[in-house]
Scaffold this motif. Sequence first.
Motif, PDB file in Angstrom:
ATOM      1  N   ILE A 366      40.560  41.589  30.493  1.00 46.24           N
ATOM      2  CA  ILE A 366      38.998  40.831  30.064  1.00 46.24           C
ATOM      3  C   ILE A 366      38.089  41.756  29.497  1.00 46.24           C
ATOM      4  O   ILE A 366      37.017  41.054  29.095  1.00 46.24           O
ATOM      5  CB  ILE A 366      38.984  39.627  30.719  1.00 46.24           C
ATOM      6  N   THR A 367      37.964  42.232  31.305  1.00 44.14           N
ATOM      7  CA  THR A 367      35.608  42.822  31.561  1.00 44.14           C
ATOM      8  C   THR A 367      36.129  44.129  30.867  1.00 44.14           C
ATOM      9  O   THR A 367      34.646  44.545  30.223  1.00 44.14           O
ATOM     10  CB  THR A 367      36.068  42.361  32.028  1.00 44.14           C
ATOM     11  N   GLY A 368      37.379  44.978  30.689  1.00 40.02           N
ATOM     12  CA  GLY A 368      37.392  46.674  30.756  1.00 40.02           C
ATOM     13  C   GLY A 368      37.078  47.499  31.622  1.00 40.02           C
ATOM     14  O   GLY A 368      37.125  48.119  31.941  1.00 40.02           O
ATOM     15  N   TYR A 369      37.239  46.650  33.152  1.00 37.96           N
ATOM     16  CA  TYR A 369      36.632  47.553  34.121  1.00 37.96           C
ATOM     17  C   TYR A 369      38.200  47.123  34.800  1.00 37.96           C
ATOM     18  O   TYR A 369      38.769  46.323  35.270  1.00 37.96           O
ATOM     19  CB  TYR A 369      35.750  46.885  35.106  1.00 37.96           C
ATOM     20  N   GLU A 370      38.833  47.852  35.816  1.00 37.27           N
ATOM     21  CA  GLU A 370      39.928  48.126  36.828  1.00 37.27           C
ATOM     22  C   GLU A 370      39.240  48.188  37.892  1.00 37.27           C
ATOM     23  O   GLU A 370      38.383  48.773  38.704  1.00 37.27           O
ATOM     24  CB  GLU A 370      40.869  49.228  36.482  1.00 37.27           C
ATOM     25  N   ILE A 371      39.371  47.107  38.549  1.00 35.77           N
ATOM     26  CA  ILE A 371      38.294  47.340  40.164  1.00 35.77           C
ATOM     27  C   ILE A 371      39.718  47.760  40.975  1.00 35.77           C
ATOM     28  O   ILE A 371      39.009  47.890  42.811  1.00 35.77           O
ATOM     29  CB  ILE A 371      37.894  45.736  40.445  1.00 35.77           C
ATOM     30  N   THR A 372      40.283  48.573  40.522  1.00 30.37           N
ATOM     31  CA  THR A 372      41.523  49.474  41.334  1.00 30.37           C
ATOM     32  C   THR A 372      40.076  51.307  41.977  1.00 30.37           C
ATOM     33  O   THR A 372      40.974  51.644  42.366  1.00 30.37           O
ATOM     34  CB  THR A 372      42.818  49.650  40.854  1.00 30.37           C
ATOM     35  N   ASP A 373      39.522  51.161  40.738  1.00 26.09           N
ATOM     36  CA  ASP A 373      38.912  51.871  40.616  1.00 26.09           C
ATOM     37  C   ASP A 373      37.742  51.846  40.972  1.00 26.09           C
ATOM     38  O   ASP A 373      37.057  51.128  41.269  1.00 26.09           O
ATOM     39  CB  ASP A 373      38.484  52.633  38.851  1.00 26.09           C
ATOM     40  N   PHE A 378      32.537  49.238  41.630  1.00 25.48           N
ATOM     41  CA  PHE A 378      31.459  48.737  42.362  1.00 25.48           C
ATOM     42  C   PHE A 378      30.453  47.839  41.358  1.00 25.48           C
ATOM     43  O   PHE A 378      29.839  47.293  41.143  1.00 25.48           O
ATOM     44  CB  PHE A 378      30.630  50.425  42.488  1.00 25.48           C
ATOM     45  N   THR A 379      30.363  48.511  39.739  1.00 22.36           N
ATOM     46  CA  THR A 379      30.213  47.547  39.018  1.00 22.36           C
ATOM     47  C   THR A 379      30.765  46.614  38.946  1.00 22.36           C
ATOM     48  O   THR A 379      29.478  45.593  38.221  1.00 22.36           O
ATOM     49  CB  THR A 379      30.869  48.766  37.762  1.00 22.36           C
ATOM     50  N   VAL A 380      32.111  45.885  38.590  1.00 22.24           N
ATOM     51  CA  VAL A 380      32.275  44.466  38.781  1.00 22.24           C
ATOM     52  C   VAL A 380      31.287  43.420  39.997  1.00 22.24           C
ATOM     53  O   VAL A 380      31.465  42.787  40.308  1.00 22.24           O
ATOM     54  CB  VAL A 380      33.690  44.445  39.029  1.00 22.24           C
ATOM     55  N   ARG A 381      31.327  44.563  41.337  1.00 20.87           N
ATOM     56  CA  ARG A 381      30.639  43.786  42.476  1.00 20.87           C
ATOM     57  C   ARG A 381      29.000  43.491  42.473  1.00 20.87           C
ATOM     58  O   ARG A 381      28.468  41.950  42.069  1.00 20.87           O
ATOM     59  CB  ARG A 381      30.723  44.681  43.693  1.00 20.87           C
ATOM     60  N   VAL A 382      28.718  44.217  41.795  1.00 18.97           N
ATOM     61  CA  VAL A 382      27.139  44.626  40.835  1.00 18.97           C
ATOM     62  C   VAL A 382      27.905  43.169  39.962  1.00 18.97           C
ATOM     63  O   VAL A 382      26.752  42.670  40.015  1.00 18.97           O
ATOM     64  CB  VAL A 382      26.301  45.754  40.333  1.00 18.97           C
ATOM     65  N   ALA A 383      28.355  43.174  38.906  1.00 16.66           N
ATOM     66  CA  ALA A 383      27.965  42.116  38.179  1.00 16.66           C
ATOM     67  C   ALA A 383      28.269  40.976  38.368  1.00 16.66           C
ATOM     68  O   ALA A 383      28.078  39.893  38.116  1.00 16.66           O
ATOM     69  CB  ALA A 383      28.707  42.610  37.378  1.00 16.66           C
ATOM     70  N   LEU A 384      29.343  40.947  39.224  1.00 14.14           N
ATOM     71  CA  LEU A 384      29.556  39.336  39.861  1.00 14.14           C
ATOM     72  C   LEU A 384      27.826  38.822  41.297  1.00 14.14           C
ATOM     73  O   LEU A 384      27.782  37.415  40.759  1.00 14.14           O
ATOM     74  CB  LEU A 384      30.597  39.326  40.872  1.00 14.14           C
ATOM     75  N   THR A 385      27.922  39.853  41.548  1.00 13.30           N
ATOM     76  CA  THR A 385      26.781  39.556  42.738  1.00 13.30           C
ATOM     77  C   THR A 385      26.073  38.780  41.803  1.00 13.30           C
ATOM     78  O   THR A 385      24.691  38.199  41.791  1.00 13.30           O
ATOM     79  CB  THR A 385      26.575  40.335  43.896  1.00 13.30           C
TER      80      THR A 385
END
Length: 398
Positions: A366-373, A378-385
């Motif tokens: 859905i997002t194009g980001y793998e949060i295991t990387d 880090f990118t997903v954390r910033v986005a969600l925050t």
Amino acid sequence: MAPRSRHGSSLSATTRLQVRRAGGELATTATRRIEERYGWYADLTARQRSWVAQVAQAGISGFIEWVDGHGRQDPRTTFAAAPRELTRAITLAQTLELSRTVIEVVDAAVEDLATAGDVPALREAVLRYSTEVAFGAAQVYATAAEQRGAWDARLESLVIDAVMRGEMDDSLLTRAAALGWDDVHDVVVIVGESPHVGDPTTEPAEAAAALHRAAARLDHPALAGVQGGRLVAVLGGVADPARRTATLAGLFGPGPLVHGTLVEDLVEGAISAAAAVAGHDAAHGWAGCPRPVAADDLLAERTLVGDELARASLVARIHQPLLAHPALLQTARTYLDSSAGLEGTARELIVHVNTVRYRLRRIAEITGYEITDPHDAFTVRVALTLGTILEGSSKDPA
């Protein structure tokens, strides 16, 4: 004894008089032959054809004055009869074809124009005059190229500056068209350090020139210039920005090398430029930043340096899509906050570990980001925050 003409051959007064009298007919014959012989002549506008006729006539009259021995005509100034714009209308090779035709017409008439004893001398005069005219044409084109290069460099600098500031108006688009950018699509902006920053022996202009040469070999229209310590390249006709940037990486200095987003044309070039500049500013925040790197891979870092476009992109790409999938959003937040990985997340959510794996795959889809990387995480954390902060502020009473 006949006076010696300026070219050094003895020509009788009779021969010189006959050459003068034949001038009009020779010019007409030369112009007609040019019309018949060269396809490129038919492609010229009426105004440009008149310039060519001026040059043909000037070549004949110049030869007449030259053999007449008055010293008023330098053969190398023949092309001064035409406007400078002629050097843009026809090539040097075409100009030499034009000159050759004029000389052929004169040479063919030598036996009719000269007395019997003057034929060899007049042929020699034609040969020497043609050589001088050829040198003159080369000099005119060299001067025009030098002047055009200086003008194009100034024009290019204006266009690049407008792209970087997002101020491409109709007048600047017209100027860009003069540089060959009237119908260029698939544009990307690349920003890196200029080689001259770390190497004082390298001139900034040479860095831009090297980019121009490389882009020409790759068949890309290009604008290039140095702004401060940055080397900026605007490329057109790009299918794969990452691949093309990697090809040109060696022309930039050390440090981050960032390409912006691929946009439709030069009008939208500011979007690519803004992303590339912001990415170049923020790239140092990623210790393992690849070189080159896409500006879109630096959205989190760009957000931290105040890039509003990156902030909006992060929320739109990550937070908003996950809001539509509460279970995925909860899984993402739990995984990022847990130090126990998949198992810890599964225990926290009271689901099977395979369910967590499935949800992480869906998040990536859905997002194009793998949060295991690590960097994606880090990118997903910033986005969600950021998304949570914005969501909360929108609920605050006015």
